[in-house]
Motif scaffolding. Sequence first.
Motif, PDB file in Angstrom:
ATOM      1  N   GLY A  11      44.928  62.627  14.840  1.00 57.97           N
ATOM      2  CA  GLY A  11      46.186  62.640  14.123  1.00 57.97           C
ATOM      3  C   GLY A  11      46.351  61.370  13.309  1.00 57.97           C
ATOM      4  O   GLY A  11      45.403  60.596  13.134  1.00 57.97           O
ATOM      5  N   VAL A  12      47.563  61.155  12.829  1.00 59.67           N
ATOM      6  CA  VAL A  12      47.868  59.958  12.043  1.00 59.67           C
ATOM      7  C   VAL A  12      49.266  59.449  12.367  1.00 59.67           C
ATOM      8  O   VAL A  12      50.143  60.214  12.756  1.00 59.67           O
ATOM      9  CB  VAL A  12      47.784  60.224  10.520  1.00 59.67           C
ATOM     10  N   GLN A  13      49.430  58.152  12.197  1.00 60.28           N
ATOM     11  CA  GLN A  13      50.748  57.538  12.198  1.00 60.28           C
ATOM     12  C   GLN A  13      51.118  57.333  10.736  1.00 60.28           C
ATOM     13  O   GLN A  13      50.317  56.816   9.955  1.00 60.28           O
ATOM     14  CB  GLN A  13      50.698  56.205  12.944  1.00 60.28           C
ATOM     15  N   ASN A  14      52.305  57.761  10.360  1.00 61.58           N
ATOM     16  CA  ASN A  14      52.739  57.732   8.961  1.00 61.58           C
ATOM     17  C   ASN A  14      53.936  56.821   8.779  1.00 61.58           C
ATOM     18  O   ASN A  14      54.858  56.822   9.596  1.00 61.58           O
ATOM     19  CB  ASN A  14      53.118  59.140   8.506  1.00 61.58           C
ATOM     20  N   PHE A  15      53.910  56.070   7.665  1.00 63.60           N
ATOM     21  CA  PHE A  15      55.009  55.192   7.309  1.00 63.60           C
ATOM     22  C   PHE A  15      55.387  55.482   5.862  1.00 63.60           C
ATOM     23  O   PHE A  15      54.561  55.339   4.955  1.00 63.60           O
ATOM     24  CB  PHE A  15      54.606  53.726   7.485  1.00 63.60           C
ATOM     25  N   TYR A  16      56.610  55.933   5.663  1.00 65.04           N
ATOM     26  CA  TYR A  16      57.104  56.271   4.327  1.00 65.04           C
ATOM     27  C   TYR A  16      58.028  55.141   3.873  1.00 65.04           C
ATOM     28  O   TYR A  16      59.114  54.948   4.432  1.00 65.04           O
ATOM     29  CB  TYR A  16      57.843  57.595   4.362  1.00 65.04           C
ATOM     30  N   LEU A  17      57.561  54.383   2.885  1.00 66.15           N
ATOM     31  CA  LEU A  17      58.273  53.193   2.436  1.00 66.15           C
ATOM     32  C   LEU A  17      58.907  53.444   1.074  1.00 66.15           C
ATOM     33  O   LEU A  17      58.220  53.821   0.124  1.00 66.15           O
ATOM     34  CB  LEU A  17      57.306  52.018   2.338  1.00 66.15           C
ATOM     35  N   PRO A  18      60.211  53.240   0.918  1.00 71.13           N
ATOM     36  CA  PRO A  18      60.886  53.494  -0.358  1.00 71.13           C
ATOM     37  C   PRO A  18      60.281  52.661  -1.489  1.00 71.13           C
ATOM     38  O   PRO A  18      60.106  51.450  -1.363  1.00 71.13           O
ATOM     39  CB  PRO A  18      62.337  53.079  -0.083  1.00 71.13           C
ATOM     40  N   TYR A  19      59.984  53.309  -2.586  1.00 70.02           N
ATOM     41  CA  TYR A  19      59.325  52.653  -3.717  1.00 70.02           C
ATOM     42  C   TYR A  19      60.374  52.325  -4.774  1.00 70.02           C
ATOM     43  O   TYR A  19      60.527  52.998  -5.779  1.00 70.02           O
ATOM     44  CB  TYR A  19      58.266  53.603  -4.279  1.00 70.02           C
ATOM     45  N   ASP A  20      61.135  51.266  -4.550  1.00 67.68           N
ATOM     46  CA  ASP A  20      62.145  50.872  -5.522  1.00 67.68           C
ATOM     47  C   ASP A  20      62.272  49.359  -5.562  1.00 67.68           C
ATOM     48  O   ASP A  20      61.755  48.654  -4.695  1.00 67.68           O
ATOM     49  CB  ASP A  20      63.507  51.518  -5.224  1.00 67.68           C
TER      50      ASP A  20
END
Length: 208
Positions: free
Chosen positions: A154-163
């Motif tokens: 599996g994977v660990q995911n990090f969604y970082l705001p691109y602003d």
Amino acid sequence: VITSYQRIGEEMGHLLSAVNHTTVQQFLKSEIPLTNQTLGFLPGKFIQQLAANYSFRSKSRIIFNQVTDFPQNRDFVASNIEMKSIDFFRQHPAETGILKQIRWRGSDFLHYSHPVRTEKVCLNCHGSKSTKTAHVALEQYVAGGNYPEGSIRGVQNFYLPYDNLFFEYGEQVFKRLLRNLLLFTGAFLLCVIVVVKFWPEVEDRRAG
């Protein structure tokens, strides 16, 4: 800036991997039976609850999770975006992370993925019948699994705001995230210690 995001993702991946290993080791040492009531002590469920709690408390808009393409618990199914990361790591097993800009939920994010590899300790719940521990009582864990050690599961995911706001304050946000995760992890381990200490008394009362 991209290098900064990469470093943040790498450090968060290492942190969640340490949470995975530590929680499993503590669970096994305590010999608590694996049931629907105690499943939250294991890393998959714990990280899911940790991520939800963090999103509720934080205004940073950072989202993270841990998912798989072959879940024994359907709450951890990878999305199409996350499946692409799993496939990438299987094709490039030496890679330790991948960073991409994506359009997700109507906003631009940087998506960092960190691979989840099967360690020896994982085989107690996810290995063959010969490697599973006796106190694994949930049917999906008794019947499923058989993962080979070292495989990408599996994977660990990090969604970082691109602003621009996050670019400007990225380091401060990262430090707060790291601090909060450490506090949550410490609280979790304290709960495990309390459960281990009082579990025999609970069992004696049930038996009585």
